[in-house]
Structure formats: structure tokens, C-alpha cells
Design a protein around this motif. Structure first.
Motif, PDB file in Angstrom:
ATOM      1  N   ILE A 121      37.416  32.968  49.081  1.00  0.00           N
ATOM      2  CA  ILE A 121      37.811  34.162  48.318  1.00  0.00           C
ATOM      3  C   ILE A 121      36.644  35.137  48.232  1.00  0.00           C
ATOM      4  O   ILE A 121      36.808  36.354  48.393  1.00  0.00           O
ATOM      5  CB  ILE A 121      38.285  33.752  46.907  1.00  0.00           C
ATOM      6  CG1 ILE A 121      39.584  32.948  47.001  1.00  0.00           C
ATOM      7  CG2 ILE A 121      38.472  34.982  46.019  1.00  0.00           C
ATOM      8  CD1 ILE A 121      40.053  32.374  45.697  1.00  0.00           C
ATOM      9  N   ILE A 122      35.448  34.603  48.004  1.00  0.00           N
ATOM     10  CA  ILE A 122      34.251  35.449  47.925  1.00  0.00           C
ATOM     11  C   ILE A 122      33.955  36.077  49.279  1.00  0.00           C
ATOM     12  O   ILE A 122      33.625  37.271  49.376  1.00  0.00           O
ATOM     13  CB  ILE A 122      33.046  34.620  47.422  1.00  0.00           C
ATOM     14  CG1 ILE A 122      33.338  34.058  46.028  1.00  0.00           C
ATOM     15  CG2 ILE A 122      31.775  35.469  47.416  1.00  0.00           C
ATOM     16  CD1 ILE A 122      32.293  33.089  45.510  1.00  0.00           C
ATOM     17  N   GLU A 123      34.079  35.286  50.335  1.00  0.00           N
ATOM     18  CA  GLU A 123      33.828  35.799  51.682  1.00  0.00           C
ATOM     19  C   GLU A 123      34.834  36.884  52.038  1.00  0.00           C
ATOM     20  O   GLU A 123      34.472  37.897  52.671  1.00  0.00           O
ATOM     21  CB  GLU A 123      33.892  34.649  52.686  1.00  0.00           C
ATOM     22  CG  GLU A 123      32.747  33.654  52.541  1.00  0.00           C
ATOM     23  CD  GLU A 123      32.960  32.391  53.363  1.00  0.00           C
ATOM     24  OE1 GLU A 123      34.009  32.306  54.050  1.00  0.00           O
ATOM     25  OE2 GLU A 123      32.094  31.505  53.315  1.00  0.00           O
ATOM     26  N   ALA A 124      36.096  36.714  51.637  1.00  0.00           N
ATOM     27  CA  ALA A 124      37.125  37.727  51.906  1.00  0.00           C
ATOM     28  C   ALA A 124      36.812  39.014  51.154  1.00  0.00           C
ATOM     29  O   ALA A 124      36.985  40.120  51.691  1.00  0.00           O
ATOM     30  CB  ALA A 124      38.491  37.197  51.491  1.00  0.00           C
ATOM     31  N   ALA A 125      36.338  38.877  49.906  1.00  0.00           N
ATOM     32  CA  ALA A 125      35.980  40.057  49.112  1.00  0.00           C
ATOM     33  C   ALA A 125      34.818  40.805  49.748  1.00  0.00           C
ATOM     34  O   ALA A 125      34.810  42.046  49.796  1.00  0.00           O
ATOM     35  CB  ALA A 125      35.626  39.627  47.694  1.00  0.00           C
ATOM     36  N   ALA A 127      34.067  40.784  52.907  1.00  0.00           N
ATOM     37  CA  ALA A 127      34.572  41.378  54.155  1.00  0.00           C
ATOM     38  C   ALA A 127      35.302  42.693  53.882  1.00  0.00           C
ATOM     39  O   ALA A 127      35.314  43.594  54.728  1.00  0.00           O
ATOM     40  CB  ALA A 127      35.500  40.393  54.859  1.00  0.00           C
ATOM     41  N   MET A 128      35.897  42.807  52.692  1.00  0.00           N
ATOM     42  CA  MET A 128      36.608  44.036  52.322  1.00  0.00           C
ATOM     43  C   MET A 128      35.663  45.106  51.790  1.00  0.00           C
ATOM     44  O   MET A 128      36.087  46.196  51.437  1.00  0.00           O
ATOM     45  CB  MET A 128      37.678  43.720  51.270  1.00  0.00           C
ATOM     46  CG  MET A 128      38.881  42.962  51.825  1.00  0.00           C
ATOM     47  SD  MET A 128      40.221  42.805  50.608  1.00  0.00           S
ATOM     48  CE  MET A 128      39.532  41.603  49.484  1.00  0.00           C
ATOM     49  N   GLY A 129      34.379  44.777  51.701  1.00  0.00           N
ATOM     50  CA  GLY A 129      33.387  45.742  51.246  1.00  0.00           C
ATOM     51  C   GLY A 129      33.251  45.854  49.745  1.00  0.00           C
ATOM     52  O   GLY A 129      32.737  46.845  49.231  1.00  0.00           O
ATOM     53  N   PHE A 133      29.634  43.597  41.619  1.00  0.00           N
ATOM     54  CA  PHE A 133      30.376  43.662  40.359  1.00  0.00           C
ATOM     55  C   PHE A 133      31.865  43.436  40.602  1.00  0.00           C
ATOM     56  O   PHE A 133      32.522  42.711  39.854  1.00  0.00           O
ATOM     57  CB  PHE A 133      30.164  45.021  39.676  1.00  0.00           C
ATOM     58  CG  PHE A 133      31.013  45.216  38.448  1.00  0.00           C
ATOM     59  CD1 PHE A 133      30.652  44.638  37.241  1.00  0.00           C
ATOM     60  CD2 PHE A 133      32.199  45.948  38.512  1.00  0.00           C
ATOM     61  CE1 PHE A 133      31.438  44.803  36.107  1.00  0.00           C
ATOM     62  CE2 PHE A 133      32.992  46.116  37.384  1.00  0.00           C
ATOM     63  CZ  PHE A 133      32.615  45.544  36.181  1.00  0.00           C
ATOM     64  N   GLU A 134      32.400  44.072  41.644  1.00  0.00           N
ATOM     65  CA  GLU A 134      33.824  43.932  41.961  1.00  0.00           C
ATOM     66  C   GLU A 134      34.175  42.497  42.352  1.00  0.00           C
ATOM     67  O   GLU A 134      35.248  41.996  42.002  1.00  0.00           O
ATOM     68  CB  GLU A 134      34.215  44.898  43.083  1.00  0.00           C
ATOM     69  CG  GLU A 134      34.226  46.354  42.644  1.00  0.00           C
ATOM     70  CD  GLU A 134      34.385  47.319  43.801  1.00  0.00           C
ATOM     71  OE1 GLU A 134      34.848  48.446  43.563  1.00  0.00           O
ATOM     72  OE2 GLU A 134      34.045  46.943  44.944  1.00  0.00           O
ATOM     73  N   ILE A 135      33.271  41.856  43.076  1.00  0.00           N
ATOM     74  CA  ILE A 135      33.500  40.459  43.460  1.00  0.00           C
ATOM     75  C   ILE A 135      33.629  39.588  42.224  1.00  0.00           C
ATOM     76  O   ILE A 135      34.525  38.747  42.124  1.00  0.00           O
ATOM     77  CB  ILE A 135      32.357  39.937  44.364  1.00  0.00           C
ATOM     78  CG1 ILE A 135      32.411  40.627  45.738  1.00  0.00           C
ATOM     79  CG2 ILE A 135      32.453  38.414  44.534  1.00  0.00           C
ATOM     80  CD1 ILE A 135      31.230  40.317  46.632  1.00  0.00           C
ATOM     81  N   VAL A 136      32.739  39.804  41.257  1.00  0.00           N
ATOM     82  CA  VAL A 136      32.760  39.009  40.023  1.00  0.00           C
ATOM     83  C   VAL A 136      33.993  39.346  39.182  1.00  0.00           C
ATOM     84  O   VAL A 136      34.729  38.454  38.741  1.00  0.00           O
ATOM     85  CB  VAL A 136      31.474  39.249  39.199  1.00  0.00           C
ATOM     86  CG1 VAL A 136      31.595  38.591  37.825  1.00  0.00           C
ATOM     87  CG2 VAL A 136      30.264  38.710  39.938  1.00  0.00           C
ATOM     88  N   TRP A 137      34.233  40.648  38.963  1.00  0.00           N
ATOM     89  CA  TRP A 137      35.261  41.094  38.022  1.00  0.00           C
ATOM     90  C   TRP A 137      36.686  40.929  38.549  1.00  0.00           C
ATOM     91  O   TRP A 137      37.584  40.565  37.802  1.00  0.00           O
ATOM     92  CB  TRP A 137      35.000  42.548  37.638  1.00  0.00           C
ATOM     93  CG  TRP A 137      35.842  43.037  36.501  1.00  0.00           C
ATOM     94  CD1 TRP A 137      36.919  43.860  36.566  1.00  0.00           C
ATOM     95  CD2 TRP A 137      35.679  42.704  35.111  1.00  0.00           C
ATOM     96  NE1 TRP A 137      37.442  44.088  35.314  1.00  0.00           N
ATOM     97  CE2 TRP A 137      36.695  43.389  34.395  1.00  0.00           C
ATOM     98  CE3 TRP A 137      34.772  41.907  34.410  1.00  0.00           C
ATOM     99  CZ2 TRP A 137      36.816  43.292  33.017  1.00  0.00           C
ATOM    100  CZ3 TRP A 137      34.904  41.830  33.040  1.00  0.00           C
ATOM    101  CH2 TRP A 137      35.918  42.505  32.358  1.00  0.00           C
ATOM    102  N   TYR A 138      36.875  41.209  39.830  1.00  0.00           N
ATOM    103  CA  TYR A 138      38.235  41.220  40.383  1.00  0.00           C
ATOM    104  C   TYR A 138      38.596  39.971  41.193  1.00  0.00           C
ATOM    105  O   TYR A 138      39.772  39.755  41.500  1.00  0.00           O
ATOM    106  CB  TYR A 138      38.434  42.452  41.272  1.00  0.00           C
ATOM    107  CG  TYR A 138      38.368  43.748  40.514  1.00  0.00           C
ATOM    108  CD1 TYR A 138      39.378  44.111  39.620  1.00  0.00           C
ATOM    109  CD2 TYR A 138      37.283  44.606  40.667  1.00  0.00           C
ATOM    110  CE1 TYR A 138      39.318  45.303  38.920  1.00  0.00           C
ATOM    111  CE2 TYR A 138      37.211  45.806  39.957  1.00  0.00           C
ATOM    112  CZ  TYR A 138      38.230  46.149  39.087  1.00  0.00           C
ATOM    113  OH  TYR A 138      38.171  47.328  38.382  1.00  0.00           O
TER     114      TYR A 138
END
Length: 219
Positions: A121-125, A127-129, A133-138
Motif C-alpha cells: 500500500i505504501i509502495e503504491a502510494a 508510485a502515485m506521487g 504526509f499524504e501517505i500517512v494521512w490517506y
């Protein structure tokens, strides 16, 4: 009604004081723990913001505070409590040691919850740029919320026990009631009643925590 040796208004006040201490310290401690646990996860050796210095500082600080039994911690930081609150005794004064006690405890629970999140999930996030903060929050926190709810539930139950110990230094609450009017006056019915009240508190909190955890997981 059963005569417990104290007015029922005093019992209700003790229950209110316990709930006040638990939920105020839980709210503050949860916020601190979320921040610290995210820092630990992001800066650990396999984190996306690897930083050995920051990780070791936070990790060591958490371990040191968790190593001190609550009753000793409470007495040790009395000068700090006096400086922050203006008094060493009372329900509000107990919030200081309770927050310092629960924040590192929840930090470890939250850290474990977050580490359970699938790395994909983190790797996909990434990859989406997405930003850090967005990785943690969303991505990370929403994915871990079921486990986080159970962690908060466990922490809440731990806090109930800590508030009972806080009664030993005049913090009020159910613990103070049991110690002052139950133990010191050999009032067994009152001590039994306080035990039952604490059991009910724990059962209700655990049931609510389990319900919401299962709900967010879609069970």
C-alpha cells in the motif's frame, strides 16, 4: 438501598472524576502517541524517512518512560506537575503523570498497528506521487484504524488502573474512594462496590472498542 458508608453523591463524584481523568488524559496521550508512533515508523531502518538519530532519540525516550512503574513516575514528577498545574494533588494534577504514562504506552501499541500495514500500500502510494504526509494521512492511518481502535481500547483500560493508583496521592476518583473510605476504614462493602464499578467500566470500554474495530474492518 445498600448502605456503603458514604453518600451516593460522593460515589457519583468519584466516578465522574475517574472518567474525567481517563478521557482527558487519553485524548492528549493519543494525540502525542500518534505523532511519536508515526515518527518511529517513518524513521526506522526500513522506513521511508530513515533517520537513525531521530529514531534512536524517540525510541530511547519511549523505553525509558515505559520502564518506570506508574506509582513511582507519579511521585517522581510531582515538581513538574506543580509547575504545569499549580498543585501536586487533585484530579487535574493527576492528568500530568497520566498523560506521561499513557503516551509512550500507546506509542508502542500504535507503532505495532502501523507496522502491520501492507508495504504494498505504501509502495503504491509512492508510485502515485503522494507526499509523506499524504501517505500517512490517506493510506497508512486509514488502513491501520481497526487495529488502532483496539490499541486505544487497551490503553483506556490501562488508564483506568492508573487512575485507581493515582488515588493514593489524593487524585480523587474511584481509587481514592476505595482507599480512603474502603481500605482505611475496613469498609468491605464499599471496596467490593468499587471493584464492581471498575469491572463494569472495563467491560463496557472493551465491548465498545471491539464493536467499532470490527465495524471499520467490515466484519
Amino acid at each position: 438501598m445498600i448502605d456503603l458508608g458514604v453518600p451516593y453523591s460522593q460515589i457519583l463524584l468519584a466516578a465522574e472524576q475517574t472518567l474525567y481523568m481517563v478521557f482527558i488524559s487519553l485524548a492528549i496521550g493519543t494525540f502525542i502517541a500518534i505523532v511519536l508512533s508515526v515518527i518511529l515508523v517513518l524513521t526506522n531502518p526500513s522506513g521511508i524517512l530513515k533517520n537513525t538519530v531521530v529514531y534512536n532519540l524517540v525510541n530511547t525516550g519511549v523505553n525509558i518512560i515505559r520502564s518506570v512503574p506508574f506509582i513511582i513516575l507519579m511521585v517522581f514528577i510531582l515538581p513538574l506537575t506543580k509547575m504545569i498545574v499549580g498543585t501536586r494533588v487533585g484530579t487535574t494534577a493527576a492528568l500530568v503523570p497520566l498523560v506521561i504514562f499513557i503516551a509512550p504506552y500507546l506509542t508502542r501499541l500504535f507503532e505495532n498497528s502501523i507496522l502491520e500495514v501492507n508495504k504494498g500500500i505504501i509502495e503504491a502510494a509512492q508510485a502515485m506521487g503522494a507526499s509523506h504526509f499524504e501517505i500517512v494521512w490517506y493510506f497508512i492511518l486509514p488502513e491501520a484504524r481497526g487495529s488502532l481502535i483496539l490499541s486505544v481500547t487497551t490503553g483506556t483500560i490501562g488508564l483506568i488502573g492508573a487512575t485507581a493508583m493515582a488515588g493514593a496521592i489524593g487524585a480523587g476518583g474511584v481509587g481514592d474512594l476505595a482507599l480512603t473510605y474502603g481500605y482505611e476504614r475496613l469498609n468491605f462493602p464499599l471496596m467490593l462496590f468499587t471493584v464492581i464499578v471498575l469491572i463494569v467500566f472495563v467491560q463496557v470500554i472493551q465491548s465498545v472498542g471491539n464493536y467499532f474495530s470490527a465495524k471499520v474492518r467490515g466484519h
